[in-house]
Scaffold this active site. Structure first.
Site, PDB file in Angstrom:
ATOM      1  N   HIS A 123      -1.005  11.383 -24.410  1.00 25.13           N
ATOM      2  CA  HIS A 123      -1.506  11.735 -25.825  1.00 25.13           C
ATOM      3  C   HIS A 123      -2.722  12.724 -25.432  1.00 25.13           C
ATOM      4  O   HIS A 123      -3.745  12.389 -24.903  1.00 25.13           O
ATOM      5  CB  HIS A 123      -2.151  10.188 -26.418  1.00 25.13           C
ATOM      6  N   CYS A 144      -7.000 -23.188   4.646  1.00 23.80           N
ATOM      7  CA  CYS A 144      -7.400 -23.375   5.959  1.00 23.80           C
ATOM      8  C   CYS A 144      -7.831 -22.355   6.441  1.00 23.80           C
ATOM      9  O   CYS A 144      -8.471 -21.279   5.755  1.00 23.80           O
ATOM     10  CB  CYS A 144      -6.144 -24.231   6.680  1.00 23.80           C
TER      11      CYS A 144
END
Length: 625
Positions: free
Chosen positions: A547, A26
């Site tokens: 890493h 709505c």
């Protein structure tokens, strides 16, 4: 997609797209029908950025977003892959909840156009009253055509939305509606009737034509609501019945052929007259109650209107008002709600001026603007209701505003806009009368009184409490950068385990200095002997993988020097590994280094920095717990 992330988070926390039976929206809310509401993370949704609150009402799971809900809805539909809703839930829903769900489902899709055309018609009435245009001018006629088009052909539009709601063919529904406003039928009512049914009663009905010898009561169905909604419901049942018995090879045209041949005469002979009579009785009953005491009725409706909005119960009054407009040509019921949005807006303005809380101010500004234009959900759910006292004050003031409209006999004459755009709706066909000025007084009194009472009574600003509340509801674990260099997206890493997020969400850095520091206080849970990769578990539980470079494991520790050992407790900023950038690059290895949260699925969100370059100890990733 502007709200892609918000849409994904909403879908995730309502239990996933497989938990959704249907979705509509709505003005301010996403309205879900869920298979199992227990699967939804309501508290998470309530405290999510971009979500005002969550309401469970009328068999719907309503996620209140704000004025930009159509954009969010589009992204939710796109990401979730939602089609036309197919409700398969076997959950038992109360008759009342079914009623609310039906009303919202039928009216919500056209609410925007309904308000827009009403506003145009209202302004046209205003221009006419001010003497800027005349009824004979082309400008007036064209604007009136725009303003009248939806309301006059209401059965056609509602035929579409109602058929969609009842799982019938949308175009069959439109055909039913179009037949009700077919102009030639109106011409048949000219002249002397064949006879009159129920003569001498409120239901007195002249009969001008018959269908196969059966009397047909021709009524004016333009602007009507109840007949087409009932006809669409019955029509959908008839259509589905024909679908089961008609062969597929001729189903495309025989189903609508048979359906229309049955439902249209049935509508004119039975459904239309009964629904119209019911509408007349409903309108008469509503006005009778209002007639007992317009002031008390106005106080009650105005005072509780915002409560009705919270629970979605206001939809129950909308068809009554539209029915009154169609039958009586005016409605005093919704007129009593005029002051509610302005009372709410006045209270919000007082809070905006008094608060020292920056976050609260930032909420108040758009809520105030929305409230001026009649959309009060952001104000209710984001500001007044959580603080209780402001909401109670706004309800009391709204009741006074409703009492004023009742006392002044204020009525709406068209279904127009909201907030200030509703003002032209109160101009009667005879011009600006007592009722119109009552509407203006109600607006001014509601706004000024809401502001003054809130400003004088005051509220607990709770600036520090709000900050503490945010800390409790949204816990964060902030990771500083373990590397110095250029920031990259994980998708740029040439390793699918990282680039596709298989190892978790995070970011990558192209280092410009050969050092790795700890991004958090925690434990060095993993440190490869080669020194090219390490894992840290923060004190708050985040599992971090760093890493250094791609395929650097093949160097077997060459050019890497570890400065800590596995199992050590480390502090944020502590040096862990050193490496030789030039030597590693000379050996032919990429040094783009991912920093990822390997237990991403345990968190509400992982937010990466938007910086292009970063230095040691600058914020890199925020984990939302």
């Amino acid at each position: 997609m502007k709200y892609e992330k918000l849409a994904k988070d909403i879908i995730k926390n309502i239990g996933g797209k497989e938990n959704v039976n249907s979705l509509t929206h709505c003005i301010t809310r996403l309205r879900f029908k869920l298979k199992d509401e227990a699967k939804a993370n309501t508290e998470v949704l309530k405290n999510m950025d971009g979500v005002v609150t969550v309401i469970k009402s009328g068999g719907q799971y309503q996620v209140v977003i704000g004025n930009h809900v159509p954009d969010v809805y589009d992204d939710v539909v796109t990401i979730g892959g939602f089609q036309e809703s197919s409700e398969v839930s076997g959950e038992k829903v109360s008759l009342f909840n079914k009623f609310i769900d039906t009303i919202s489902g039928v009216f919500t899709p056209i609410l925007g156009v309904l308000c827009a055309t009403g506003m145009i018609k209202g302004f046209n009435a205003l221009f006419l009253t001010m003497g800027w245009i005349t009824k004979t001018s082309g400008t007036y006629s064209i604007l009136q055509a725009i303003g009248d088009c939806l309301f006059y052909f209401f059965p056609v539009f509602l035929g579409y939305t109602a058929s969609k709601k009842f799982k019938g063919s949308h175009f069959i529904g439109m055909a039913i509606g179009a037949s009700l406003v077919y102009p030639t039928l109106s011409a048949l009512t000219v002249g002397k009737p064949l006879y009159t049914l129920f003569a001498g009663t409120v239901l007195s009905s002249p009969v001008y034509v018959t269908f196969l010898g059966i009397p047909v009561i021709l009524m004016t169905y333009s602007s009507s609501v109840i007949p087409i909604v009932l006809a669409a419901y019955v029509g959908a049942k008839i259509e589905n019945g024909f679908k089961r018995i008609i062969p597929d090879v001729v189903k495309m045209f025989l189903v609508p052929f048979c359906t229309l041949l049955v439902i249209v005469p049935l509508t004119f002979i039975v459904i239309g007259p009964i629904a119209t009579w019911a509408g007349k009785l409903l309108g008469a009953g509503t006005l009778a109650i209002y007639g007992l005491s317009p002031i008390l009725a106005g106080i009650f409706i105005g005072g509780f209107w915002q409560v009705f909005v919270i629970f979605g119960l206001h939809w129950g009054l909308v068809p009554v008002a539209i029915n009154n407009l169609a039958v009586l040509k005016y409605d005093p019921i919704l007129a009593a709600t005029l002051g509610a949005s302005f009372a709410q807006t006045g209270v919000v303005l007082a809070i905006l001026l008094k608060t020292k809380n920056i976050k609260l101010k930032s909420i108040c500004i758009p809520a105030f603007i929305s409230g001026i234009f009649g959309v009060t959900e952001p104000a209710i759910y984001g500001i007044t209701l959580p603080r209780k006292k402001p909401f109670i004050i706004s309800c009391i003031v709204a009741a006074i505003g409703g009492g004023i409209t009742g006392f002044m006999g204020t009525k709406i004459w068209i279904m127009g806009g909201l907030g200030i755009f509703a003002i032209p709706s109160y101009i009667s066909p005879k011009g600006m009368d007592k009722g119109f000025y009552g509407a203006i007084v109600s607006i001014i009194v509601s706004f000024v009184l809401g502001f003054l009472v809130m400003f004088l009574v005051g509220f607990k600003d709770e600036e520090n409490k709000e900050e503490n509340r945010e800390t409790v509801l949204v816990k964060k674990d902030v990771l500083v950068s373990p590397l110095k260099g250029e920031v990259k997206l994980l998708s740029e890493v040439k390793d699918e385990a990282f680039s596709k997020g298989a190892l978790g969400r995070g970011i990558a850095i192209e280092p410009t200095e050969g050092k790795v520091i700890s991004p958090v206080d925690g434990v060095l849970t993993t440190l490869f002997p080669t020194g090219h990769a390490l894992g840290i578990t923060s004190d708050k539980g985040a599992e971090i993988l760093i890493h250094i470079g791609m395929d650097t494991v093949k160097l077997e520790g060459k050019y890497f020097t570890t400065r800590a050992k596995q199992g050590d407790r480390v502090k944020a900023g502590q040096l862990l590994v050193e490496f030789d950038i030039k030597a590693i690059k000379a050996a032919g290895y990429s040094l783009i280094s991912p920093v990822v949260i390997t237990n991403t699925d345990k968190y509400l969100d992982v937010i990466e920095t938007d910086k292009k370059t970063i230095d040691f100890k600058e914020e890199l990733i925020t984990v939302v717990i």
